[in-house]
Every structure is written in C-alpha cells, then in structure tokens.
Enzyme design. Structure first.
Site, PDB file in Angstrom:
ATOM      1  N   GLY A 164       0.819  -1.214   0.000  1.00  0.00           N
ATOM      2  CA  GLY A 164       0.000   0.000   0.000  1.00  0.00           C
ATOM      3  C   GLY A 164       0.847   1.256   0.000  1.00  0.00           C
ATOM      4  O   GLY A 164       0.398   2.323   0.431  1.00  0.00           O
ATOM      5  N   LEU A 165       2.080   1.124  -0.520  1.00  0.00           N
ATOM      6  CA  LEU A 165       2.972   2.290  -0.497  1.00  0.00           C
ATOM      7  C   LEU A 165       3.015   3.021  -1.843  1.00  0.00           C
ATOM      8  O   LEU A 165       4.018   3.670  -2.153  1.00  0.00           O
ATOM      9  CB  LEU A 165       4.388   1.864  -0.072  1.00  0.00           C
ATOM     10  N   GLY A 166       1.954   2.919  -2.616  1.00  0.00           N
ATOM     11  CA  GLY A 166       1.851   3.816  -3.777  1.00  0.00           C
ATOM     12  C   GLY A 166       2.325   3.233  -5.091  1.00  0.00           C
ATOM     13  O   GLY A 166       2.824   3.979  -5.945  1.00  0.00           O
ATOM     14  N   SER A 167       2.116   1.925  -5.316  1.00  0.00           N
ATOM     15  CA  SER A 167       2.553   1.349  -6.592  1.00  0.00           C
ATOM     16  C   SER A 167       1.755   1.929  -7.770  1.00  0.00           C
ATOM     17  O   SER A 167       2.330   2.200  -8.829  1.00  0.00           O
ATOM     18  CB  SER A 167       2.425  -0.172  -6.573  1.00  0.00           C
ATOM     19  N   SER A 168       0.458   2.170  -7.570  1.00  0.00           N
ATOM     20  CA  SER A 168      -0.368   2.635  -8.700  1.00  0.00           C
ATOM     21  C   SER A 168       0.079   4.012  -9.187  1.00  0.00           C
ATOM     22  O   SER A 168       0.231   4.248 -10.393  1.00  0.00           O
ATOM     23  CB  SER A 168      -1.838   2.737  -8.295  1.00  0.00           C
TER      24      SER A 168
ATOM     25  N   ALA B  70       3.001   5.399  -8.666  1.00  0.00           N
ATOM     26  CA  ALA B  70       4.372   5.326  -9.197  1.00  0.00           C
ATOM     27  C   ALA B  70       4.354   4.802 -10.631  1.00  0.00           C
ATOM     28  O   ALA B  70       5.037   5.349 -11.510  1.00  0.00           O
ATOM     29  CB  ALA B  70       5.227   4.431  -8.301  1.00  0.00           C
TER      30      ALA B  70
ATOM     31  N   ASP C 284      -0.199  11.074  -3.589  1.00  0.00           N
ATOM     32  CA  ASP C 284       0.697   9.981  -3.981  1.00  0.00           C
ATOM     33  C   ASP C 284       1.346  10.268  -5.338  1.00  0.00           C
ATOM     34  O   ASP C 284       2.526   9.948  -5.563  1.00  0.00           O
ATOM     35  CB  ASP C 284      -0.070   8.644  -3.979  1.00  0.00           C
TER      36      ASP C 284
END
Ligand code: MEV
Length: 323
Positions: free
Chosen positions: A107-111, A113, A154
């Site tokens: 849940g650390l912002g893959s989308s 990024a 994000d």
C-alpha cells in the site's frame, strides 16, 4: 528507441483522509521504485508486460483504437496514462510497455508510481519534456480516470520525490528540506481497497457533517504544526502529532485491530509516536524512534505480527534510466 523511467512510492505522514477534503497533508517519497520501459511498435497494438504476467507467461495486448475507460484492473494505470497522453499530445503508434517493481507493494503507492513512470517515459518518447507540474496534472487526471477519487498526494510524491506539504489536487505542492526521518514502517499483512475506505469516510461525513468536519479541521491543524516540527527536526513534537492524528483516524473508523496491535507494540517498546498511514483498513503503520529504541521497536512489531518494510524515505522523484 526505448525510454525507461523510475518513480518512487509514498508514505503519508499526517493528513490522511482529510486531504481528500481540501485540507493539507505531509507525505514522504519511499524508495520502493517502479520502472516502466516503453518503445514504439510497427503496428497499432498496445502490449503490456507486468511482473505478475511474466510469472504466468502471459502478455497483454489490445488495439490502440479501443483504448478507453474502463480499463482492465491489472493494466488500468498504465492504460489511463497512455490514453491521457494520446488525448493531450496526439499519437497512435503501437507501444510495447514493460513494467517492473516489487510484487508486494504494502500500500505504499505502486499505482501512482506506475502512472507517473509511464507518463514520464511516454511523453519523452513522443518528444515532450514536461515540467513536474505538467506531469503531476496529467497523472492526477489519469489516476482519477481509474479510481474516480483521491487527493493526488501519492502522484505528487512520485513526481517530486522528497517530503512534501501538499493540499488536495495539488493546490499547494511545497517541497520540504532534506532531513533524516527516524521512522520504521510496519506492514500489517491486511489489504483493503483505498477507494472503499474513502467511500466509508464520505459516508460518515454525509451522516454526521457537524462531527466529521471538525475532525478534518483538527487534522489540518496537526499537519500545520507537524510541518513546523519537521522543518525544525523536532521529533518529540512530531511523535505527539502522530499519536493525536491516530486518534482522528480511529474516530473516522479506518483503524483496525491489527494496526492497533502494531501501533501499541511500537509505543510500548519506546516509539515516541505511531500511527497508521494512508487509507487504513490495513496496509502500513509507522513508528517514530530514536536510535536506541530502533531494535526494540522492530522486534516488538515482529512479535505483534507485523513485517518491517525497509526502504529509504525522502526518495528521489521520477527519473530516467539509460538502457
Ligand atoms: C490513501 O492512501 C490516502 C487517502 O487520504 C486518500 C487520498 O488522499 O487520496 C485516504
């Protein structure tokens, strides 16, 4: 010609959820990086290869003429970025797109990024050199095309990197100076869709506007004070603000028992602050520790069922990688 861009993830420090309602937040970029590599094809096909697809021996392909929302879940953010760029700058030649990055994103912002790396690589391939603000605006729209909601913090972290003071939709994007954030990130092992949690807070707000709006105002005050504490490297105060903010998130109904277990374990082991990060419902929490509490807090998080997520913070924003 092949262009490759790499973008970081994010950790939301303070301001979670209230940032969707025109309030500010503090976010730091996390060096969990996603790369997107693009070259043109001789036909009009869009092919996409993700790590998950490569594991299954699959390759996704569709005709560019059909490129429109709703996009398939696995490739949505890449396709939304391509569609936005073609709409803004023209284009239409076939593309071969290869994405890479850690399979567990915590849940650390893959989308965001992946969206930013796709947009940076494709605009450069088409001969456009976008300013960070232009890249942010384009990618924020692409993310909204997929999710329909979100503040864009994000996306800003992926574009600008570092640590940012950010107001919904990019009304303010202020990079804060370099500092060593003494934080430990713990993953709860639970995953819940951000959009559902944003909806549940919207629902609470609709039912109790007079109670929930003051919580957003309080979040704003905590963020403003947190910004000053960050700039002064006043970690004791910052820890207090994290704990106060955790109370707000509890009131908004997005905390979980498992997150609480990690948060209390970290505090009991000497962390001066601990809170969940992002939408809640699972994913990550983080704890503020000074050097001699570091090992005991990590051990306590593991004993409480968490996983330590060890990536550098204040990471560099999107950049290009030479082949
Ligand atoms: C999700 O990571 C953070 C939220 O504040 C949503 C957003 O700002 O887009 C809940």
């Amino acid at each position: 010609m092949r262009i490759t861009a790499s973008a970081p993830g994010k950790l939301l420090l303070l301001g979670d959820h209230a940032v969707v309602y025109d309030r500010p937040c503090l976010v730091t970029a996390v060096d969990i990086r996603y790369t997107v590599s693009i070259e043109t094809r001789q036909d009009t096909l869009l092919t996409i290869s993700t790590p998950q697809m490569r594991d299954k021996g699959q390759l996704y392909s569709r005709s560019l003429e059909d490129l429109a929302a709703p996009f398939p879940q696995e490739t949505a953010f890449v396709e939304a970025a391509v569609a936005r760029i073609f709409a803004q700058f023209g284009g239409g030649a076939g593309l071969e797109i290869v994405t890479d990055g850690p399979q567990i994103s915590y849940g650390l912002g893959s989308s965001s990024a992946v969206t930013v790396a796709t947009a940076a690589a494709l605009t450069r391939l088409l001969g456009h050199d976008l300013k960070p603000r232009q890249l942010f605006d384009l990618c924020y729209r692409a993310v909204l095309d997929v999710q329909g909601t979100g503040s864009g913090f994000d996306v800003a972290a992926a574009v600008y990197g570092g640590t940012l003071y950010f107001v919904s939709g990019g009304q303010v994007i202020e990079p804060l100076s370099q500092f060593d954030l003494p934080l430990i990130i713990g993953y709860s092992g639970e995953k819940v869709g951000t959009v559902n949690l944003v909806r549940s807070v919207a629902d609470l707000f609709e039912r109790y506007p007079n109670l929930v709006d003051p919580l957003f105002n309080l979040s704003q005050r905590v963020v403003e004070k947190g910004r000053i504490a960050l700039l002064n490297s006043d970690w004791a105060q910052f820890g207090d603000y994290m704990n106060i903010h955790q109370g707000i998130l509890e009131s908004l109904g997005v905390n979980t028992e498992r997150l609480s277990r990690l948060i209390y374990a970290a505090r009991d082991a000497g962390a001066s602050g601990a809170k969940l990060s992002g939408a809640g419902g699972g994913d990550c929490m983080f704890a503020l520790v000074d050097q001699h509490a570091e090992e005991s807090v990590k051990a306590a998080l593991i004993r409480a069922g968490g996983q330590i997520v060890d990536y550098a913070l204040h990471a560099q924003g999107v950049y290009f990688i030479q082949d």
